[in-house]
Design an enzyme around this catalytic site. Sequence first.
Site, PDB file in Angstrom:
ATOM      1  N   GLY A  81       0.768  -1.239   0.000  1.00 40.35           N
ATOM      2  CA  GLY A  81       0.000   0.000   0.000  1.00 40.35           C
ATOM      3  C   GLY A  81       0.795   1.284   0.000  1.00 40.35           C
ATOM      4  O   GLY A  81       0.230   2.348  -0.233  1.00 40.35           O
ATOM      5  N   ASP A  82       2.111   1.236   0.254  1.00 37.41           N
ATOM      6  CA  ASP A  82       2.910   2.472   0.245  1.00 37.41           C
ATOM      7  C   ASP A  82       4.349   2.164  -0.151  1.00 37.41           C
ATOM      8  O   ASP A  82       5.296   2.602   0.498  1.00 37.41           O
ATOM      9  CB  ASP A  82       2.859   3.150   1.616  1.00 37.41           C
ATOM     10  CG  ASP A  82       3.331   4.603   1.567  1.00 37.41           C
ATOM     11  OD1 ASP A  82       3.334   5.189   0.466  1.00 37.41           O
ATOM     12  OD2 ASP A  82       3.701   5.146   2.626  1.00 37.41           O
ATOM     13  N   LEU A  83       4.497   1.402  -1.229  1.00 35.57           N
ATOM     14  CA  LEU A  83       5.836   1.061  -1.698  1.00 35.57           C
ATOM     15  C   LEU A  83       6.504   2.288  -2.312  1.00 35.57           C
ATOM     16  O   LEU A  83       5.962   2.907  -3.222  1.00 35.57           O
ATOM     17  CB  LEU A  83       5.761  -0.068  -2.729  1.00 35.57           C
ATOM     18  CG  LEU A  83       7.112  -0.483  -3.336  1.00 35.57           C
ATOM     19  CD1 LEU A  83       8.010  -1.110  -2.280  1.00 35.57           C
ATOM     20  CD2 LEU A  83       6.897  -1.437  -4.496  1.00 35.57           C
TER      21      LEU A  83
END
Length: 278
Positions: A81-83
Amino acid sequence: MTRVETLSRMRHPNLVTLIGVCREAKALVFEFLSNGSLENCLQGEHQREPLSWRMRIRIAADICTGLIFLHSNKPKGIAHGDLKPDNVLLDNSFVCKLADFGISRPLDLTNTTVTPYHRTNQIKGTMGYMDPGYIASGEITAQYDVYSFGVVLMRLLTGKSPLGLPNEVEAALSNDMLQDIIDTSAGEWPTEYTEELARLALRCCRYERKERPNLANEAWGILQAMMNCPDDKCKPPTFFICPMTQEIMRDPHIAADGFTYEGEAIKDWLQRGHKCPP
């Protein structure tokens, strides 16, 4: 199952290990990785040496492997979700591990869906790395991470800011100007690799999620082939190579000129009537 319980049960070489929880500080305690974040390395902070192109490909493969593990988690796959490079940490051997699972979500499959997903009304993430489909629908799928992975690949390739980077890379590739935006601090990239990496990254960033590559079946194979390519530094020293045959000598003989030749090659040379070494 809480997120802490999920993270505490996951063990993988490319995921940061959760060590414990500090209830008083309401904080999670993870392992320490001495080389900091990938973002720090790309920015050249702390006077560190730039990452070589080979190291960047290995890091890309590590990220790919970590995502494949998350997406195939049982009983439910997990989307990071927040790479982004800030959330990719490097140990003392520059093995990378995904970190910061603050907005990671388990993916559910219902009777009316084909792809596991998580829907939210609170859009979170980092601009430049966020899947446009997620921004429009609020649905997180494994393909959300694939989009982010594509942008990270472009960062590794160019060193540029993520904002508008897919359009810049696509334009450079279309106009045969990709070499103009490659990060030369990584050394001399093989041209065929820069183009293949750029095309893979652009496929990851396609708007239609179904058109993005499967990490396990496609992306990993491409990166693995690049890692396994021959390295000029691994070639034998020149004094092992026969000047005549250009092959490694098995029966070396020193000739009158002071050079060493393969025995059969120098013998054949002399038998053909030559009076001096080549």
